[in-house]
Design a protein around this motif. Sequence first.
Motif, PDB file in Angstrom:
ATOM      1  N   GLU A 178       0.822  -1.215   0.000  1.00 40.94           N
ATOM      2  CA  GLU A 178       0.000   0.000   0.000  1.00 40.94           C
ATOM      3  C   GLU A 178       0.852   1.259   0.000  1.00 40.94           C
ATOM      4  N   ARG A 179       2.107   1.156   0.450  1.00 35.49           N
ATOM      5  CA  ARG A 179       3.044   2.283   0.484  1.00 35.49           C
ATOM      6  C   ARG A 179       2.397   3.484   1.182  1.00 35.49           C
ATOM      7  N   ASP A 180       1.745   3.200   2.267  1.00 37.53           N
ATOM      8  CA  ASP A 180       1.083   4.231   3.059  1.00 37.53           C
ATOM      9  C   ASP A 180       1.745   4.292   4.428  1.00 37.53           C
ATOM     10  N   GLY A 181       2.840   5.034   4.512  1.00 30.37           N
ATOM     11  CA  GLY A 181       3.577   5.162   5.761  1.00 30.37           C
ATOM     12  C   GLY A 181       4.835   4.335   5.808  1.00 30.37           C
ATOM     13  N   ILE A 182       4.781   3.120   5.255  1.00 30.66           N
ATOM     14  CA  ILE A 182       5.935   2.231   5.250  1.00 30.66           C
ATOM     15  C   ILE A 182       5.907   1.402   3.974  1.00 30.66           C
ATOM     16  N   ALA A 183       7.093   1.114   3.447  1.00 31.36           N
ATOM     17  CA  ALA A 183       7.173   0.373   2.194  1.00 31.36           C
ATOM     18  C   ALA A 183       8.563  -0.234   2.064  1.00 31.36           C
ATOM     19  N   LEU A 184       8.759  -1.012   1.007  1.00 33.77           N
ATOM     20  CA  LEU A 184      10.081  -1.552   0.687  1.00 33.77           C
ATOM     21  C   LEU A 184      10.831  -0.549  -0.170  1.00 33.77           C
ATOM     22  N   GLY A 185      12.089  -0.286   0.207  1.00 30.50           N
ATOM     23  CA  GLY A 185      12.910   0.627  -0.568  1.00 30.50           C
ATOM     24  C   GLY A 185      13.553  -0.056  -1.753  1.00 30.50           C
ATOM     25  N   MET A 186      14.278   0.718  -2.557  1.00 31.79           N
ATOM     26  CA  MET A 186      14.921   0.191  -3.750  1.00 31.79           C
ATOM     27  C   MET A 186      15.953  -0.879  -3.413  1.00 31.79           C
ATOM     28  N   ASN A 187      16.597  -0.750  -2.248  1.00 34.00           N
ATOM     29  CA  ASN A 187      17.625  -1.720  -1.843  1.00 34.00           C
ATOM     30  C   ASN A 187      17.057  -2.899  -1.075  1.00 34.00           C
ATOM     31  N   GLY A 188      15.712  -2.978  -0.982  1.00 34.79           N
ATOM     32  CA  GLY A 188      15.092  -4.100  -0.296  1.00 34.79           C
ATOM     33  C   GLY A 188      14.868  -3.889   1.180  1.00 34.79           C
ATOM     34  N   GLY A 189      15.285  -2.714   1.716  1.00 34.28           N
ATOM     35  CA  GLY A 189      15.067  -2.430   3.124  1.00 34.28           C
ATOM     36  C   GLY A 189      13.755  -1.704   3.352  1.00 34.28           C
ATOM     37  N   LEU A 190      13.429  -1.456   4.615  1.00 30.67           N
ATOM     38  CA  LEU A 190      12.193  -0.776   4.970  1.00 30.67           C
ATOM     39  C   LEU A 190      12.408   0.730   4.987  1.00 30.67           C
ATOM     40  N   ILE A 191      11.481   1.470   4.398  1.00 34.44           N
ATOM     41  CA  ILE A 191      11.526   2.927   4.422  1.00 34.44           C
ATOM     42  C   ILE A 191      10.182   3.440   4.904  1.00 34.44           C
ATOM     43  N   THR A 192      10.181   4.649   5.471  1.00 33.70           N
ATOM     44  CA  THR A 192       8.945   5.292   5.914  1.00 33.70           C
ATOM     45  C   THR A 192       8.847   6.668   5.267  1.00 33.70           C
ATOM     46  N   ASP A 193       7.631   7.202   5.243  1.00 31.64           N
ATOM     47  CA  ASP A 193       7.429   8.537   4.666  1.00 31.64           C
ATOM     48  C   ASP A 193       8.049   9.616   5.542  1.00 31.64           C
ATOM     49  N   SER A 194       8.085   9.381   6.820  1.00 28.52           N
ATOM     50  CA  SER A 194       8.658  10.351   7.750  1.00 28.52           C
ATOM     51  C   SER A 194      10.133  10.027   7.976  1.00 28.52           C
ATOM     52  N   ALA A 195      10.985  11.012   7.764  1.00 26.11           N
ATOM     53  CA  ALA A 195      12.418  10.816   7.978  1.00 26.11           C
ATOM     54  C   ALA A 195      12.710  10.508   9.446  1.00 26.11           C
ATOM     55  N   GLN A 196      11.986  11.178  10.347  1.00 29.74           N
ATOM     56  CA  GLN A 196      12.190  10.942  11.773  1.00 29.74           C
ATOM     57  C   GLN A 196      11.797   9.510  12.149  1.00 29.74           C
TER      58      GLN A 196
END
Length: 403
Positions: free
Chosen positions: A238-256
């Motif tokens: 859903e990429r709503d707040g958290i998703a998989l990044g290009m390198n396969g790791g977890l990313i969030t919309d908030s940098a903090q």
Amino acid sequence: MSGKVRYLNPSARVASRPPPLAPLQLLAGLEDDELNGLLDAIYEGPAERPAWDGALRLLKQRLDASHVALIVRSPSADRFGTMSHIGYEDDHAMESYTKHLFAFDPFVNLDEGEVVTPEELIGEAWLDNAIYRDYLKPLDVRYVIGADLRSAEGVECQVRVARPHAAPPFGDRERALLRFILPHLKRAIRQQVRVDSLESERSLFAGAVNRLALGVISLSASGALLDMNDEARRILAERDGIALGMNGGLITDSAQEKRELQRLIELAIRKAGGKGLPGVAEAMPITRPSGRSRLGVLIKALPPGSWPEHERSPAAVLYLRDPEASTPQTAQEIARRLLGLTRVETRLAMYLTDGHSLDETADLMNIRRNTARTHLRSIFSKTGVTRQTTLVRLMLKSVFTLG
């Protein structure tokens, strides 16, 4: 003829059998790499499709056989056997044997680990038996040796090796090789039974976790994602707040939140490595730009296993919970039956369990607030509770969530 085979003449059995063999001496003609290759194929056999295909091919070659068969789980009136075989291909004959003729085969229920021929069991009557006459002879099978294995788990296994009419009978060397591999085959089968049992349990628990709408992600000691269940895939997709990044790791919309998530993952991994107290979980929320309720994240270190660590060893597990995930229809139906509610009452109870107030639930169900209160009083009467919080606790602890 079926059941445990009885020798026609016990004294004739002794006379017909060869003297005790010296397996290692008879196997001296085989190179070490040949034996090692055969044993490797036996232990790797359960992972092959069809199972033990490589081992049966090698055994056919070493025994100069026309056909080698491995039958696991003896067929009965209501249960067919599983046959892996190398040699002649006759699907109709194979199906006929495993489904019908096996029950009439006298060459079954052998003494465990004993390598024998049909003639040693029933003498020349074997050549008049329906199995040989109607099944084997048309397939050009004249000479057969075999052995049966039985594991402590109740698994039965039959090994059968055949040669055509133009070939010589099986000799001492062939018997010795077959006898040599039997304990290894038995051990491989027992290991596979254990693996199958663990896989069944894993599938059961994985299904229960999915039905609880709980996302589960396993992490390695390097922080890499090893595996995830269906609910975790849904949330990340859903990429709503958290998703998989290009390198396969977890990313969030908030940098903090991304920094905090990475800190908690690293902390859990350090705990798993023995630098902290394994088992203590860390938690944080993930904000969703869509405005929906925040995701709940819990990260927990996993205790180290007894085996040496490797790059695929899980070191931590990350749980994702979407408070707005819909309850499966099957769970709603089970809850309705368990609590004796109507379908409308069940929907209302589910919304309350998901954290909605009674007024919010009325809006979601498109009913009047007074109607919602009437349904709630009916639910209280049927479940024996008197408070909304008690009802929610009852719902959360019910087994319907496993449905």
